[in-house]
Design a protein around this motif. Sequence first.
Motif, PDB file in Angstrom:
ATOM      1  N   ALA A 151       0.853  -1.187   0.000  1.00  0.00           N
ATOM      2  CA  ALA A 151       0.000   0.000   0.000  1.00  0.00           C
ATOM      3  C   ALA A 151       0.889   1.237   0.000  1.00  0.00           C
ATOM      4  CB  ALA A 151      -0.919   0.000   1.220  1.00  0.00           C
ATOM      5  N   MET A 152       0.564   2.188  -0.875  1.00  0.00           N
ATOM      6  CA  MET A 152       1.355   3.418  -0.993  1.00  0.00           C
ATOM      7  C   MET A 152       0.424   4.577  -1.329  1.00  0.00           C
ATOM      8  SD  MET A 152       3.079   2.418  -4.672  1.00  0.00           S
ATOM      9  CE  MET A 152       3.078   0.677  -4.211  1.00  0.00           C
ATOM     10  N   PRO A 153       0.844   5.799  -1.098  1.00  0.00           N
ATOM     11  CA  PRO A 153       0.013   6.933  -1.499  1.00  0.00           C
ATOM     12  C   PRO A 153      -0.217   6.933  -3.012  1.00  0.00           C
ATOM     13  CG  PRO A 153       1.757   7.635   0.003  1.00  0.00           C
ATOM     14  CD  PRO A 153       2.067   6.216  -0.384  1.00  0.00           C
ATOM     15  N   ALA A 154      -1.352   7.433  -3.423  1.00  0.00           N
ATOM     16  CA  ALA A 154      -1.708   7.408  -4.842  1.00  0.00           C
ATOM     17  C   ALA A 154      -0.727   8.189  -5.701  1.00  0.00           C
ATOM     18  CB  ALA A 154      -3.122   7.956  -5.022  1.00  0.00           C
ATOM     19  N   ASP A 155      -0.006   9.153  -5.118  1.00  0.00           N
ATOM     20  CA  ASP A 155       0.965   9.928  -5.898  1.00  0.00           C
ATOM     21  C   ASP A 155       2.384   9.383  -5.775  1.00  0.00           C
ATOM     22  OD1 ASP A 155       1.472  10.594  -3.272  1.00  0.00           O
ATOM     23  OD2 ASP A 155       1.281  12.775  -3.543  1.00  0.00           O
ATOM     24  N   ALA A 197       3.121   4.017  -7.977  1.00  0.00           N
ATOM     25  CA  ALA A 197       1.692   3.719  -7.845  1.00  0.00           C
ATOM     26  C   ALA A 197       1.063   3.236  -9.146  1.00  0.00           C
ATOM     27  CB  ALA A 197       0.952   4.951  -7.335  1.00  0.00           C
ATOM     28  N   GLY A 198       1.682   3.518 -10.284  1.00  0.00           N
ATOM     29  CA  GLY A 198       1.103   3.110 -11.552  1.00  0.00           C
ATOM     30  C   GLY A 198       1.560   1.752 -12.038  1.00  0.00           C
ATOM     31  N   ARG A 199       2.417   1.081 -11.291  1.00  0.00           N
ATOM     32  CA  ARG A 199       2.935  -0.207 -11.742  1.00  0.00           C
ATOM     33  C   ARG A 199       1.927  -1.325 -11.509  1.00  0.00           C
ATOM     34  NH1 ARG A 199       9.337  -0.889 -10.180  1.00  0.00           N
ATOM     35  NH2 ARG A 199      10.116   1.013 -11.202  1.00  0.00           N
ATOM     36  N   THR A 200       2.106  -2.414 -12.245  1.00  0.00           N
ATOM     37  CA  THR A 200       1.251  -3.595 -12.052  1.00  0.00           C
ATOM     38  C   THR A 200       1.869  -4.583 -11.066  1.00  0.00           C
ATOM     39  OG1 THR A 200       2.286  -4.659 -13.963  1.00  0.00           O
ATOM     40  CG2 THR A 200       0.261  -3.399 -14.348  1.00  0.00           C
ATOM     41  N   ILE A 205      -1.071   5.796   5.416  1.00  0.00           N
ATOM     42  CA  ILE A 205      -0.613   5.782   4.021  1.00  0.00           C
ATOM     43  C   ILE A 205      -1.378   6.822   3.207  1.00  0.00           C
ATOM     44  CG2 ILE A 205      -0.332   4.369   1.956  1.00  0.00           C
ATOM     45  CD1 ILE A 205       1.390   3.564   4.434  1.00  0.00           C
ATOM     46  N   ALA A 206      -2.683   6.896   3.402  1.00  0.00           N
ATOM     47  CA  ALA A 206      -3.507   7.860   2.665  1.00  0.00           C
ATOM     48  C   ALA A 206      -3.055   9.286   2.924  1.00  0.00           C
ATOM     49  CB  ALA A 206      -4.979   7.687   3.045  1.00  0.00           C
ATOM     50  N   ALA A 207      -2.551   9.524   4.141  1.00  0.00           N
ATOM     51  CA  ALA A 207      -2.072  10.868   4.497  1.00  0.00           C
ATOM     52  C   ALA A 207      -0.643  11.116   4.039  1.00  0.00           C
ATOM     53  CB  ALA A 207      -2.180  11.065   6.010  1.00  0.00           C
ATOM     54  N   GLY A 208      -0.031  10.115   3.387  1.00  0.00           N
ATOM     55  CA  GLY A 208       1.302  10.317   2.814  1.00  0.00           C
ATOM     56  C   GLY A 208       2.459  10.012   3.725  1.00  0.00           C
ATOM     57  N   PHE A 209       2.254   9.143   4.732  1.00  0.00           N
ATOM     58  CA  PHE A 209       3.300   8.911   5.726  1.00  0.00           C
ATOM     59  C   PHE A 209       4.056   7.599   5.538  1.00  0.00           C
ATOM     60  CE2 PHE A 209       0.596  12.019   7.953  1.00  0.00           C
ATOM     61  CZ  PHE A 209       1.563  12.977   8.211  1.00  0.00           C
ATOM     62  N   PRO A 253      -9.013   3.257   1.860  1.00  0.00           N
ATOM     63  CA  PRO A 253      -9.273   4.701   1.818  1.00  0.00           C
ATOM     64  C   PRO A 253      -8.889   5.317   0.474  1.00  0.00           C
ATOM     65  CG  PRO A 253      -8.016   4.088   3.794  1.00  0.00           C
ATOM     66  CD  PRO A 253      -8.036   2.893   2.897  1.00  0.00           C
ATOM     67  N   GLU A 254      -9.566   6.398   0.140  1.00  0.00           N
ATOM     68  CA  GLU A 254      -9.164   7.165  -1.038  1.00  0.00           C
ATOM     69  C   GLU A 254      -7.740   7.673  -0.827  1.00  0.00           C
ATOM     70  OE1 GLU A 254     -11.754  10.249  -2.245  1.00  0.00           O
ATOM     71  OE2 GLU A 254     -13.575   9.016  -2.156  1.00  0.00           O
ATOM     72  N   GLY A 255      -7.000   7.718  -1.908  1.00  0.00           N
ATOM     73  CA  GLY A 255      -5.624   8.201  -1.812  1.00  0.00           C
ATOM     74  C   GLY A 255      -4.615   7.100  -1.563  1.00  0.00           C
ATOM     75  N   VAL A 256      -5.071   5.830  -1.512  1.00  0.00           N
ATOM     76  CA  VAL A 256      -4.170   4.694  -1.324  1.00  0.00           C
ATOM     77  C   VAL A 256      -4.180   3.841  -2.582  1.00  0.00           C
ATOM     78  CG1 VAL A 256      -3.729   2.573  -0.024  1.00  0.00           C
ATOM     79  CG2 VAL A 256      -4.472   4.642   1.180  1.00  0.00           C
ATOM     80  N   ARG A 257      -3.005   3.479  -3.040  1.00  0.00           N
ATOM     81  CA  ARG A 257      -2.872   2.584  -4.186  1.00  0.00           C
ATOM     82  C   ARG A 257      -2.289   1.266  -3.707  1.00  0.00           C
ATOM     83  NH1 ARG A 257      -3.333  -0.256  -8.287  1.00  0.00           N
ATOM     84  NH2 ARG A 257      -2.176   0.026 -10.221  1.00  0.00           N
ATOM     85  N   LEU A 258      -2.900   0.147  -4.110  1.00  0.00           N
ATOM     86  CA  LEU A 258      -2.425  -1.188  -3.755  1.00  0.00           C
ATOM     87  C   LEU A 258      -1.795  -1.838  -4.983  1.00  0.00           C
ATOM     88  CD1 LEU A 258      -5.528  -2.370  -1.723  1.00  0.00           C
ATOM     89  CD2 LEU A 258      -3.320  -1.692  -0.789  1.00  0.00           C
ATOM     90  N   VAL A 259      -0.551  -2.292  -4.846  1.00  0.00           N
ATOM     91  CA  VAL A 259       0.161  -2.913  -5.955  1.00  0.00           C
ATOM     92  C   VAL A 259       0.659  -4.285  -5.502  1.00  0.00           C
ATOM     93  CG1 VAL A 259       2.056  -2.707  -7.611  1.00  0.00           C
ATOM     94  CG2 VAL A 259       0.878  -0.641  -6.797  1.00  0.00           C
TER      95      VAL A 259
END
Length: 304
Positions: free
Chosen positions: A174-178, A182-185, A237-241, A255-261
């Motif tokens: 889990a990582m922040p969306a930015d 975050a864009g990897r598969t 994670i959503a808060a960028g920490f 939560p919104e703002g979290v990307r799961l890879v």
Amino acid sequence: MLNLERLRTLDALARHGSVGGAADGLHVTTSAVSQQMAKLEREVGQQLLARNGRGVRLTDAGRLLADHAAKILSQVEIAQSDIEAQRGQVVGEVRLAAFPTAARGLFPAALAGLRAEHPDLRVRTTELEPESGIRAVLRGDVDLAVVLDWSNKRLPVPGGLAKAELLDDAPDIAMPADHPLAGRTGVDMEDFADDDWVSWPEGEFCYEWLMFTLRSKGIEPRIAHLAGEHHTQLALIAAGFGVCVAPRLGRGPVPEGVRLVPVRQPMRRHVHAVWRSDADRRPSIRAAVGALRSAGRALHATDS
């Protein structure tokens, strides 16, 4: 004639090492433990406990009788298992423990199945981390515990316990969306060598696993935040920490703002049930294992 409940109290004292620990394990008051021990001492005509600072310790006679008590209680467990097995009915009470995400991910469906199929079975549950769950089974505080280990770090299961596999749980990062990844598969653990980590609390099995896994890859972990609940970890994670390992079992809404890879390496949490071997024939144990396995299969079907 020795009283079985007083022997159970002595056994709890020997296992827990204190009156307070024995009281918690037996779900009684400390005064009840003291009263039972005083009666047992009168029955055997010997001192079983001695003062040890603010606590107590077993005397030589106490240790001797405690050894016999453990054997007697084990035989009683076997006798109860045999009686239940002969009767063939799933009745009475079964006490289950599980680590938090398994309690959230498996217990609701498993308990619903048990209630539908075996309405005369009473089920009690509690949350315990894997190592605590194994100790609780060994002490007799619970009948069955759902525990876990990882594909690269196993949890030792002591002798005297039986084990059944329930499911394998694949984790994501889990990582922040930015986050740049975050864009990897798929990602590797090494990709996060320079990131802060949000981890389970120190001393927990999964914390030790995370430290072991990262260090085995030449990474000295930067643990910035500790949180026992995955929902708290994901909120950070959503808060960028930082980033965290996010197993899928019992995950719930993200939560919104979290990307799961997904992690590219074949990394799995193995989830299994453990119980005392001398209770192996109890229909209630077999029913509980079956219900937990059914709940695990349903989760896999949903994931696929």
